[in-house]
Write a protein that holds these residues in place. Sequence first.
Motif, PDB file in Angstrom:
ATOM      1  N   ILE A   7       0.859  -1.181   0.000  1.00 39.84           N
ATOM      2  CA  ILE A   7       0.000   0.000   0.000  1.00 39.84           C
ATOM      3  C   ILE A   7       0.894   1.229   0.000  1.00 39.84           C
ATOM      4  CG2 ILE A   7      -1.730   1.319   1.286  1.00 39.84           C
ATOM      5  CD1 ILE A   7      -2.639  -1.396   2.499  1.00 39.84           C
ATOM      6  N   SER A   8       0.707   2.083  -0.994  1.00 41.51           N
ATOM      7  CA  SER A   8       1.423   3.353  -1.052  1.00 41.51           C
ATOM      8  C   SER A   8       0.429   4.460  -0.725  1.00 41.51           C
ATOM      9  CB  SER A   8       2.019   3.573  -2.441  1.00 41.51           C
ATOM     10  OG  SER A   8       2.530   4.886  -2.536  1.00 41.51           O
ATOM     11  N   HIS A   9       0.587   5.027   0.469  1.00 46.60           N
ATOM     12  CA  HIS A   9      -0.302   6.128   0.851  1.00 46.60           C
ATOM     13  C   HIS A   9      -0.012   7.395   0.039  1.00 46.60           C
ATOM     14  CE1 HIS A   9      -2.350   3.926   4.008  1.00 46.60           C
ATOM     15  NE2 HIS A   9      -1.179   3.488   4.414  1.00 46.60           N
ATOM     16  N   PRO A  10       1.269   7.707  -0.252  1.00 52.24           N
ATOM     17  CA  PRO A  10       1.518   8.924  -1.040  1.00 52.24           C
ATOM     18  C   PRO A  10       0.872   8.886  -2.430  1.00 52.24           C
ATOM     19  CG  PRO A  10       3.554   8.192   0.007  1.00 52.24           C
ATOM     20  CD  PRO A  10       2.528   7.104   0.230  1.00 52.24           C
ATOM     21  N   THR A  11       0.876   7.705  -3.082  1.00 48.34           N
ATOM     22  CA  THR A  11       0.287   7.615  -4.425  1.00 48.34           C
ATOM     23  C   THR A  11      -1.138   7.083  -4.397  1.00 48.34           C
ATOM     24  OG1 THR A  11       1.191   5.387  -4.795  1.00 48.34           O
ATOM     25  CG2 THR A  11       2.539   7.275  -5.497  1.00 48.34           C
ATOM     26  N   ARG A  12      -1.618   6.717  -3.213  1.00 53.28           N
ATOM     27  CA  ARG A  12      -2.969   6.170  -3.041  1.00 53.28           C
ATOM     28  C   ARG A  12      -3.192   4.976  -3.981  1.00 53.28           C
ATOM     29  NH1 ARG A  12      -6.649   9.117  -0.267  1.00 53.28           N
ATOM     30  NH2 ARG A  12      -8.353   8.504  -1.638  1.00 53.28           N
ATOM     31  N   LEU A  13      -2.251   4.011  -3.878  1.00 49.64           N
ATOM     32  CA  LEU A  13      -2.272   2.844  -4.758  1.00 49.64           C
ATOM     33  C   LEU A  13      -2.009   1.571  -3.955  1.00 49.64           C
ATOM     34  CD1 LEU A  13      -2.276   1.638  -7.674  1.00 49.64           C
ATOM     35  CD2 LEU A  13       0.197   2.018  -7.670  1.00 49.64           C
ATOM     36  N   VAL A  14      -2.803   0.534  -4.235  1.00 49.88           N
ATOM     37  CA  VAL A  14      -2.607  -0.800  -3.650  1.00 49.88           C
ATOM     38  C   VAL A  14      -2.248  -1.734  -4.795  1.00 49.88           C
ATOM     39  CG1 VAL A  14      -3.665  -2.692  -2.359  1.00 49.88           C
ATOM     40  CG2 VAL A  14      -4.348  -0.330  -1.877  1.00 49.88           C
ATOM     41  N   VAL A  15      -1.131  -2.450  -4.643  1.00 48.81           N
ATOM     42  CA  VAL A  15      -0.723  -3.443  -5.633  1.00 48.81           C
ATOM     43  C   VAL A  15      -0.777  -4.807  -4.966  1.00 48.81           C
ATOM     44  CG1 VAL A  15       1.126  -4.257  -7.141  1.00 48.81           C
ATOM     45  CG2 VAL A  15       0.743  -1.797  -6.848  1.00 48.81           C
ATOM     46  N   VAL A  16      -1.537  -5.723  -5.584  1.00 44.37           N
ATOM     47  CA  VAL A  16      -1.751  -7.057  -5.028  1.00 44.37           C
ATOM     48  C   VAL A  16      -1.241  -8.086  -6.037  1.00 44.37           C
ATOM     49  CG1 VAL A  16      -3.454  -8.651  -4.072  1.00 44.37           C
ATOM     50  CG2 VAL A  16      -3.877  -6.181  -3.990  1.00 44.37           C
ATOM     51  N   VAL A  17      -0.454  -9.053  -5.540  1.00 48.36           N
ATOM     52  CA  VAL A  17       0.029 -10.144  -6.379  1.00 48.36           C
ATOM     53  C   VAL A  17      -0.353 -11.451  -5.700  1.00 48.36           C
ATOM     54  CG1 VAL A  17       2.040 -11.248  -7.427  1.00 48.36           C
ATOM     55  CG2 VAL A  17       1.935  -8.749  -7.253  1.00 48.36           C
ATOM     56  N   CYS A  18      -1.062 -12.301  -6.443  1.00 42.44           N
ATOM     57  CA  CYS A  18      -1.467 -13.614  -5.939  1.00 42.44           C
ATOM     58  C   CYS A  18      -0.667 -14.688  -6.657  1.00 42.44           C
ATOM     59  CB  CYS A  18      -2.954 -13.846  -6.186  1.00 42.44           C
ATOM     60  SG  CYS A  18      -4.034 -12.646  -5.412  1.00 42.44           S
ATOM     61  N   LYS A  19      -0.163 -15.657  -5.887  1.00 44.78           N
ATOM     62  CA  LYS A  19       0.597 -16.764  -6.465  1.00 44.78           C
ATOM     63  C   LYS A  19       0.189 -18.057  -5.787  1.00 44.78           C
ATOM     64  CE  LYS A  19       4.688 -14.111  -7.662  1.00 44.78           C
ATOM     65  NZ  LYS A  19       6.120 -13.927  -7.463  1.00 44.78           N
ATOM     66  N   GLY A  20       0.065 -19.112  -6.582  1.00 42.26           N
ATOM     67  CA  GLY A  20      -0.252 -20.421  -6.021  1.00 42.26           C
ATOM     68  C   GLY A  20      -1.709 -20.518  -5.611  1.00 42.26           C
ATOM     69  N   LEU A  21      -1.960 -21.428  -4.695  1.00 40.93           N
ATOM     70  CA  LEU A  21      -3.316 -21.653  -4.214  1.00 40.93           C
ATOM     71  C   LEU A  21      -3.777 -20.491  -3.347  1.00 40.93           C
ATOM     72  CD1 LEU A  21      -3.104 -25.431  -3.256  1.00 40.93           C
ATOM     73  CD2 LEU A  21      -4.083 -24.425  -5.328  1.00 40.93           C
ATOM     74  N   VAL A  22      -4.936 -19.957  -3.649  1.00 38.92           N
ATOM     75  CA  VAL A  22      -5.500 -18.828  -2.906  1.00 38.92           C
ATOM     76  C   VAL A  22      -6.841 -19.268  -2.329  1.00 38.92           C
ATOM     77  CG1 VAL A  22      -6.341 -16.459  -3.049  1.00 38.92           C
ATOM     78  CG2 VAL A  22      -4.355 -17.150  -4.393  1.00 38.92           C
ATOM     79  N   TYR A  23      -6.960 -19.165  -1.021  1.00 38.06           N
ATOM     80  CA  TYR A  23      -8.173 -19.564  -0.303  1.00 38.06           C
ATOM     81  C   TYR A  23      -8.929 -18.336   0.180  1.00 38.06           C
ATOM     82  CZ  TYR A  23      -6.120 -24.221  -0.305  1.00 38.06           C
ATOM     83  OH  TYR A  23      -5.589 -25.416  -0.693  1.00 38.06           O
ATOM     84  N   ARG A  24     -10.136 -18.562   0.608  1.00 43.83           N
ATOM     85  CA  ARG A  24     -10.983 -17.479   1.139  1.00 43.83           C
ATOM     86  C   ARG A  24     -10.287 -16.735   2.277  1.00 43.83           C
ATOM     87  NH1 ARG A  24     -16.905 -18.640   3.730  1.00 43.83           N
ATOM     88  NH2 ARG A  24     -17.089 -16.737   4.948  1.00 43.83           N
ATOM     89  N   ALA A  25      -9.649 -17.453   3.169  1.00 45.68           N
ATOM     90  CA  ALA A  25      -8.959 -16.804   4.295  1.00 45.68           C
ATOM     91  C   ALA A  25      -7.871 -15.848   3.807  1.00 45.68           C
ATOM     92  CB  ALA A  25      -8.372 -17.852   5.232  1.00 45.68           C
ATOM     93  N   ASP A  26      -7.212 -16.195   2.705  1.00 44.76           N
ATOM     94  CA  ASP A  26      -6.180 -15.313   2.140  1.00 44.76           C
ATOM     95  C   ASP A  26      -6.804 -14.017   1.637  1.00 44.76           C
ATOM     96  OD1 ASP A  26      -4.158 -17.345   2.452  1.00 44.76           O
ATOM     97  OD2 ASP A  26      -4.934 -18.297   0.633  1.00 44.76           O
ATOM     98  N   MET A  27      -7.938 -14.133   0.967  1.00 39.77           N
ATOM     99  CA  MET A  27      -8.627 -12.954   0.453  1.00 39.77           C
ATOM    100  C   MET A  27      -9.175 -12.097   1.597  1.00 39.77           C
ATOM    101  SD  MET A  27      -8.110 -13.068  -2.701  1.00 39.77           S
ATOM    102  CE  MET A  27      -9.134 -11.669  -3.100  1.00 39.77           C
TER     103      MET A  27
END
Length: 83
Positions: A7-27
């Motif tokens: 999370i970059s507060h100065p640029t007001r940008l969130v970058v998310v990278v998902c790899k492998g198995l992703v479960y509900r708890a991860d989200m």
Amino acid sequence: MPVHWTISHPTRLVVVVCKGLVYRADMEAYLDGVVVAGAMPYRKIFEIKNARPKLDDNDMMALGARIRAYAKAGPMGPLAVVA
């Protein structure tokens, strides 16, 4: 960690990278992190090209309900998904 975000507060940008198995708890952990950081109104880039979601219909319904609740609470910011 299958879902990593910055999370970059100065640029007001969130970058998310998902790899492998992703479960509900991860989200849910990602959503919690963004909300706690006050970044829900920020722009978001969500990259899932190397992810393998393990979400059944109940998981998708629960995540959808959570996101709808956030949308009612205030602005969510634009979202770009890279698949």
